[in-house]
Each structure stands twice: as structure tokens, then as C-alpha cells.
Write a protein that holds these residues in place. Structure first.
Motif, short mmCIF file in Angstrom:
data_model
loop_
_atom_site.label_atom_id
_atom_site.label_comp_id
_atom_site.label_asym_id
_atom_site.label_seq_id
_atom_site.Cartn_x
_atom_site.Cartn_y
_atom_site.Cartn_z
N ALA A 442 19.26 -3.96 -9.27
CA ALA A 442 17.84 -4.27 -9.40
C ALA A 442 17.33 -3.76 -10.75
N PRO A 443 16.24 -4.33 -11.26
CA PRO A 443 15.77 -3.98 -12.61
C PRO A 443 15.53 -2.49 -12.85
N LEU A 444 15.05 -1.77 -11.84
CA LEU A 444 14.74 -0.34 -12.01
C LEU A 444 15.73 0.56 -11.26
N ALA A 445 16.91 0.03 -10.97
CA ALA A 445 17.86 0.76 -10.11
C ALA A 445 18.28 2.10 -10.68
N ARG A 446 18.31 2.23 -12.00
CA ARG A 446 18.75 3.49 -12.61
C ARG A 446 17.57 4.31 -13.14
N ASP A 447 16.36 3.94 -12.72
CA ASP A 447 15.16 4.61 -13.23
C ASP A 447 14.55 5.55 -12.21
N LYS A 468 10.53 -1.63 -4.68
CA LYS A 468 11.08 -2.96 -4.41
C LYS A 468 12.06 -3.37 -5.50
N GLU A 469 11.86 -2.87 -6.71
CA GLU A 469 12.74 -3.20 -7.83
C GLU A 469 13.84 -2.17 -8.02
N GLY A 470 14.05 -1.32 -7.00
CA GLY A 470 15.19 -0.41 -7.02
C GLY A 470 14.93 0.98 -7.56
N ALA A 471 13.70 1.28 -7.95
CA ALA A 471 13.42 2.58 -8.56
C ALA A 471 13.58 3.73 -7.58
N HIS A 472 13.92 4.89 -8.13
CA HIS A 472 13.81 6.14 -7.39
C HIS A 472 12.38 6.61 -7.59
N VAL A 473 11.61 6.69 -6.53
CA VAL A 473 10.16 6.88 -6.64
C VAL A 473 9.77 8.30 -6.26
N ILE A 493 12.28 2.22 4.76
CA ILE A 493 12.67 0.88 4.32
C ILE A 493 13.97 0.91 3.54
N TYR A 494 14.09 1.85 2.61
CA TYR A 494 15.18 1.81 1.63
C TYR A 494 16.29 2.83 1.86
N PRO A 510 15.75 7.63 -1.95
CA PRO A 510 15.07 6.78 -2.92
C PRO A 510 13.62 7.17 -3.16
N ALA A 511 13.07 8.06 -2.36
CA ALA A 511 11.68 8.49 -2.56
C ALA A 511 11.51 9.93 -2.10
#
Length: 730
Positions: A442-447, A468-473, A493-494, A510-511
Motif C-alpha cells: 500500500a502507498p503508506l505501508a512503510r510510513d 486505509k493506505e497501509g500507514a502505521h498510525v 480492522i487492521y 498498526p495503530a
């Protein structure tokens, strides 16, 4: 052989007859798999297989046929369901031996080895789409109904000793046979089949450098046999444990926890930046007693150089870790960075040499030569991966490798796989094919994206949008409970997460949720320190936190309202941006900062003097920070129009006051949502698009500004106001 369930010390006995007796045969296999996988001392994440040969009704003939159910490729025993098991006609699978024998034989690495995996699908029962494991023939060729193939630390320790064959006889008293290292596949299964046939009284086989396989006619008995094999090995190791002399004894002392975390919060961003010369990595720190005992020891450099032994381990950890020769009592932070930088340069050169020395004509291209595991005396083990899950598992696997080395050194001498064998596993065509089949990242998977104000409204919606775009939030908010609620929703969810761990394996997912007061620099710094300990650094920061104080509100004087408004809406953004910049500079990686301002910054109106003035200042803060943080960080502003839905700035009394001010009809009996909708629709009619402005509209713009799609845009204010012409640039 039997051990009473209450006598197990080194594994958990979890079989419950009351549960198992209610299960179908396939349900019993899943149950056995789950309770085996739940104990990390039994098998590691994603490792091992279990199987059962069951009678099923052939959907074509209606006849009863024997079907091998075996955990498929890529599954994890702990979480496996029926859908994670491949099912194959046992007679068809066994008949494939003729196909295998037709290939040119070059020992156990015949040309047919990898080709056989593609043949398994021709044996699928009921068109089961689950990809079969490379260990499928092993489960098929052992004639017993139930088979477990596992990778326990205690057993691998024995399998990694220089005298592993002799120890097999000593430890298990002849009830386990021994097969030397062979790459998993058809030929290895054939050797195990022959060993089983020649030794009908054995209950299992030790697989050199790998793990073990055992069997039984009943599912429960197979489970108990697995526990017996592991418990017996663990007891033998415990009897010979070297105590304080483990790994040659301590050479260094651990740093106190607070001092260690202070060092890590400074070092991790630097390390992340140096490692991420090709792609970005997410980190996981392990600083528990097991990790520290190893990295502090006399023998750590020698054993680290040998590398891991079990194939499951070094597929994640690479052939060996990077050991940094750091003296925690003598060396400075600058010395640590210098030694790490030199170490990583040499590691990459060594890895390139390893690849060029061992590669074959058909080897896949060399992967990133950077280390995935870093060992630092006094500090611990740091694992790196493309996301938090991968870095956590990498660190977990090296923890397993440490326990393997401890056990092997206690009872004998640790040995690793020969370099060429290790390479052939790491660059196995089947593993490469598995990597190629993985979905695009995903676009933000490594962010790592920090959203400040994530407790509700625009911030919460933004947290969901980047996730949704893969970020670690990182869900940060003044109200920790609100931030936690958002993080909990995201992890539901993730994936699972368990907060930030200061020691041990940091298992956040992830969060995560953190409390922060952006008006206090020490609070912001502490929050970023926790983020760094959790993930290794930051990439994007989005500030949606703000405050609106109307004249006379909250019992404040106008002067006090100005102070609070500027403290939150202006100085807060300044503090966040400058503190984040310290991490961005240490990493040397591109970053993005988004500050939420307001269209009110460009529109003068009555009743919001402090708010509007502070937002005008925030607009200019965006431009100033864009200059200050260039060229590494893009800084932009998000300027919403009035967002009523989900905003804490619009409590019921303010909504009612606004409706009354604008002569919009309403009833005191209306719900909060109805009142907010009426006000939002009123505001919408003042715009060109005539549509209410929602948190989702703002979140979409915030995501756009950190997505990389506007990488050449900085110092700009993007209005999301539905077309409020009063706010047009002049």
C-alpha cells in the motif's frame, strides 16, 4: 515416554477433552494446531505444519477416499482455520513419486525438487485453493494418521550441536531417529520415510539444523508426543545450563531502562535513516533479560558471526545479524553512531560478497544487503522489516535463535548451516516465487504517520484515511481515552496491537494511542520518543488539534482567550513541527507536516476574533516552517470551512446558538445529530458547491498532502471549504 500434564515445565499442556470431543476430525486437527502454535516455545510464527489423514467422500465418485489435510503454505498454526489447510488425495500424492523419479538425479537437489511443488495442485481434493507447503510429502510419506512437524527452540538447539546425532540417542533414549540436514522437499521426505520404515518403534525424527517430526494414530496422542519430544529436550538443556557462565558470561552491563530508552530514542531514527538507503524500514526493539544477556556476553560476537541455523529463522534474519561493538559504560552516543555506520557499510560489502560467492546461474537478483537484525551491548536487539508485523516477527525469530544458541552451547557446541546451504534457502526459487506473489505494498505501508487530534472529528477521520493506505498510525490527542478509542477501532480492522513496550518485544500493531499536550514541549517530545521506541522513527505528522473560544465562552476574559487560542492553534503547531524536525534530521529521510488552519484565517468576521487571528498566524507559520524545514520536509496547511459533524468545537449549546443566530428553525427536542445537520446544511448554502463540509473531505485532503503525490508542493494552504468565495486568494 508419557509425562503427566501437570509435570510439563517447558511447554504448556493445553488439550481439553471437553472441547476436543465435540469436534469433527478436521476440527480436531485445527484445534491441535492452534494450541501448539499458541506456545512460542513449541513453534515460531508461521513455522511448522500439522496434518491428519482422514476419510472423505469423493465428490465425483461418492466413494470414501483417504485425504491428507496439512497446513498450507504461509499459514500460522496459532491462528489457522480449516481454510488454511490444503487437502490432497493421498493416493495421487503418493503416485507422484514416479514423476519425481523421472527427473535427472543430482542427489537431493535433483531438478525435480522444486517442480514437485507445482504438481501438488493436481492432487487437490475438492478444488481446495490453499497452496501446499514444501513439507507436504513429509506428512504424506509418514504412514501414521497424525503428524506434527515443528520448530521448537529446545529441539533445534539439539539439532544445531556439532554432535547432534549422538545427542539424539542420549536425550530421547532411542525413541527418536536422526536425519542430517537436508533442504525440505521430496527427497528429504523420502529419507524420512525410509528411516521410519527401518525403525518402526520410533515416535519421531530429529531433522538436523531444522526441527523435528513426530506422529501418532490419534490426534491427542500426537499432540502429547510433540510435547514429550520438546519437554525432554528442554529438561536436558536445563540440566546442563551454564547459569551466569552462559555465552561465556557477561562482558558488558546493561544500561538502566530510562537511560537505555533515552539512548534508543536518539539512535533509532539515525539507524533507520542509515538502513533505509533503498526502502524504508520499521523497527522493533527487544530489551528483555534474554536479549540483554546475549548481547552483553563474551561469546555474542562469535555466535552472531556464525548466524542462525534453522531455515525459518534466517529467511527473516538473514544469514547473520550486525553486531555493533559498543561499550555501554564507556562509549558516547556519537561513538555508537560512528560504529554503527562503519558496521553497516562493512555488512553490506560482506553480504554482496556472500551473494556473489554463493549465487547460481538461476539465482534471483540480490536483495537489499542491509541487515535486518542489529545487536547492541547494553541496549538489546533491534529488528527491522517492511512493516511493524515483519519487524516484530524478525525480532521474535532472532530471540528464538538466541535460545537455540543457549541450548546448544549448554550441552555441546553450536554450529550453523554451511554458507552455501544457507544461501540456497535464502534465495530458493520457491521462496522468491512466494515473494513475487505477495500483493503490492500500500502507498503508506512503510510510513509512520502521527495524527494529533485523532480522538474525534477531522483527526479521527484522517487516522482512518491514512490507515486505509497501509500507514502505521499514531493516534495522539490531549484526551488519551479518545485517542485509544480510535486506535482500538483501527486495530480491530487492521490487526492486533498491544501498546508501546519500553522493554521486551515491542508488540504494538498498526495503530497506537498516546496522550499529548501540544502547548507543552516536554509533552510533545515525550510523545515522539514513544513513537520512536515503537516504530523506529516518523514520516508524516498531521496536526488537526485546535481550539475555538467564542467571546464569553468558558468563563475566560478576552485576553485569556487570545492566550489559549494562540497557544494551541499557533504555538502548538510550532512545537510539534520543530520537535518532529529533530527526528527528520536524524533520519535524513523525506518527511511531511500538515497543520490544520481555517478559511477563517482569510475571512474577517464578527464573533471569533481570537480564533480567526490565531488561524491567520497559523497560515503564516506554515510558510515559515516550510522555509525552516526545507529541503527535507514538505510543510502545508489544510484550511477547512466550518465542519460541524463530529467536531468537539460544536457542542450542542454552540450549535443551538448558531441556529438561533441565523434564524434556522429547530426544536429543543432535536437530537445532537439533527441539530448539527441543520447547521451544516445552512453553512453549505453559503458555498459554491452547496454541499456540507465533512471530516472525510478534510481527511482526503490531508492524505493527499502526505501521500507523495504533492511532493513538489510546500508552504501552501489548501482550502477545503465547498467553494467559499470570501476566502479566495487576493
Amino acid at each position: 515416554m508419557p509425562i503427566k500434564k501437570e509435570e510439563f515445565k517447558f511447554v504448556n499442556y493445553s488439550w481439553d477433552d471437553a472441547v476436543a470431543n465435540e469436534l469433527t476430525p478436521i476440527g480436531s486437527l485445527v484445534y491441535r494446531s492452534n494450541i501448539l502454535g499458541a506456545d512460542q516455545r513449541i513453534t515460531n510464527t508461521g513455522g511448522g505444519n500439522t496434518s491428519a489423514k482422514l476419510m472423505e467422500t469423493d465428490p465425483l465418485t461418492g466413494e470414501q477416499v483417504e485425504v491428507l489435510w496439512v497446513k498450507g503454505s504461509g499459514g500460522d498454526l496459532r491462528t489457522a482455520t480449516k481454510e488454511n489447510f490444503s487437502s490432497l488425495y493421498q493416493d495421487k500424492l503418493r503416485a507422484l513419486d514416479n514423476t519425481y523419479q523421472s527427473f535427472p538425479n543430482k542427489g537431493y537437489k535433483s531438478e525435480g525438487e522444486d517442480a514437485m511443488v507445482g504438481m501438488f495442485k493436481h492432487c487437490n481434493f475438492c478444488l481446495n485453493p490453499r497452496a501446499s507447503s514444501i513439507d507436504t510429502p513429509l506428512h504424506s510419506m509418514i504412514e501414521e494418521k497424525h503428524v506434527d512437524h515443528l520448530h521448537p527452540n529446545a529441539v533445534i538447539a539439539v539439532a544445531s550441536c556439532k554432535d547432534q546425532r549422538e545427542l539424539t540417542e542420549v536425550i530421547w533414549g532411542g525413541q527418536m531417529a536422526y536425519v542430517p540436514w537436508m533442504r525440505p522437499g521430496w527427497e528429504a521426505a523420502k529419507v524420512c520415510e525410509q528411516t521410519y520404515a527401518e525403525n518402526p518403534d520410533i515416535v519421531g525424527i530429529l531433522l538436523g539444523q531444522h526441527g523435528h517430526t513426530n506422529w501418532n494414530s490419534e490426534s491427542k496422542s500426537c499432540y502429547e508426543t510433540s510435547l514429550w519430544v520438546i519437554e525432554t529436550a528442554a529438561r536436558y538443556i536445563e540440566e546442563h545450563d551454564k547459569g551466569e557462565d552462559t555465552f561465556g558470561g557477561a562482558k558488558y552491563q546493561s544500561l538502566p531502562e530510562q537511560e537505555r530508552n533515552e539512548l534508543l530514542s536518539k539512535f533509532l531514527p539515525v539507524a533507520r535513516g542509515l538502513l533505509s538507503n533503498k526502502v524504508k524500514f520499521i523497527g522493533t526493539v527487544q530489551s528483555d533479560d534474554t536479549a540483554l544477556r546475549f548481547v552483553n556476553s563474551v561469546d555474542a560476537p562469535r555466535l552472531a558471526k556464525l548466524g542462525t541455523s534453522c531455515p525459518d529463522h534466517f529467511l527473516r534474519t538473514k544469514i547473520q545479524p550486525l553486531y555493533v561493538d559498543f561499550d555501554p559504560q564507556q562509549d558516547s552516543f556519537e561513538t555508537l553512531v560512528e560504529k554503527f555506520e562503519k558496521g553497516i557499510d562493512q555488512y553490506r560489502l560482506d553480504y554482496i560478497d556472500y551473494y556473489n560467492t554463493c549465487k547460481r546461474e538461476d539465482s534471483p537478483p540480490m536483495r537489499d544487503p542491509s541487515p535486518t537484525v542489529v545487536l547492541i551491548p547494553g541496549v538489546g536487539v533491534i529488528g527491522w522489516g517492511k512493516n511493524k508485523s515483519e519487524s516484530r516477527v524478525t525480532t521474535e525469530f532472532y530471540n528464538c535463535a538466541i535460545e537455540v544458541m543457549r541450548g546448544a552451547e549448554a550441552i555441546s557446541e553450536y554450529t550453523a548451516l554451511p554458507m552455501q546451504e544457507a544461501f540456497d534457502i535464502e534465495y530458493w526459487a520457491l521462496e522468491e516465487a512466494k515473494l513475487q506473489r505477495m500483493p503490492k505494498e500500500a502507498p503508506l505501508a512503510r510510513d509512520v504517520v502521527v495524527v494529533i487530534g485523532a480522538g474525534d472529528g477531522i483527526g479521527k477521520e484522517t487516522a482512518f484515511r491514512v490507515a486505509k493506505e497501509g500507514a502505521h498510525v499514531v493516534c495522539a490527542d490531549l484526551r488519551l481515552e479518545a485517542a485509544q478509542a480510535t486506535a482500538d477501532e483501527l486495530t480491530s480492522i487492521y490487526g492486533q496491537g498491544i501498546g508501546v513496550a519500553g522493554t521486551g518485544i515491542s508488540s504494538c500493531g498498526p495503530a497506537i494511542a498516546l496522550g499529548v499536550d501540544i502547548t507543552k514541549r516536554e509533552s510533545v517530545k515525550a510523545m515522539f520518543d514513544q513513537v520512536t521506541l515503537a516504530y523506529g522513527g516518523i514520516d508524516k505528522v498531521i496536526v488537526t488539534a485546535g481550539v475555538f473560544l467564542a467571546p464569553g465562552q468558558a468563563g475566560m476574559s478576552n485576553d485569556q482567550q487570545f492566550d489559549v487560542s494562540f497557544a494551541v492553534n499557533v504555538k502548538g503547531g510550532y512545537i510539534v513541527g520543530t520537535e518532529a524536525n529533530e527526528i527528520w534530521k536524524a533520519q535524513g529521510l523525506p518527511g511531511a507536516l500538515v497543520l490544520t488552519t481555517s478559511v477563517n484565517a482569510a475571512v474577517s468576521k464578527k464573533g471569533s476574533l481570537a480564533y480567526d487571528t490565531s488561524k491567520a498566524a497559523a497560515n503564516h507559520l506554515v510558510r515559515e516552517l516550510a522555509v525552516e524545514l526545507a529541503p527535507l520536509v514538505n510543510v502545508n496547511g489544510l484550511a477547512p470551512a466550518t465542519v460541524v459533524k463530529g467536531s468537539t468545537m460544536f457542542p450542542r449549546d454552540r450549535v443551538i446558538a448558531s441556529l438561533a443566530k441565523y434564524n434556522v428553525e429547530f426544536s429543543e427536542q432535536d437530537s445532537d445529530d439533527v441539530l448539527r445537520d441543520k447547521l451544516a446544511n445552512f453553512y453549505a448554502q453559503r458555498t459554491l458547491t452547496k454541499q456540507p463540509i465533512t471530516p472525510a473531505d478534510q481527511a482526503e485532503a490531508a492524505y493527499l498532502m502526505v501521500s507523495g503525490q504533492l511532493s513538489k508542493t510546500t508552504g501552501q494552504i489548501i482550502s477545503v471549504d465547498g467553494g467559499l468565495h470570501e476566502a479566495f486568494l487576493r
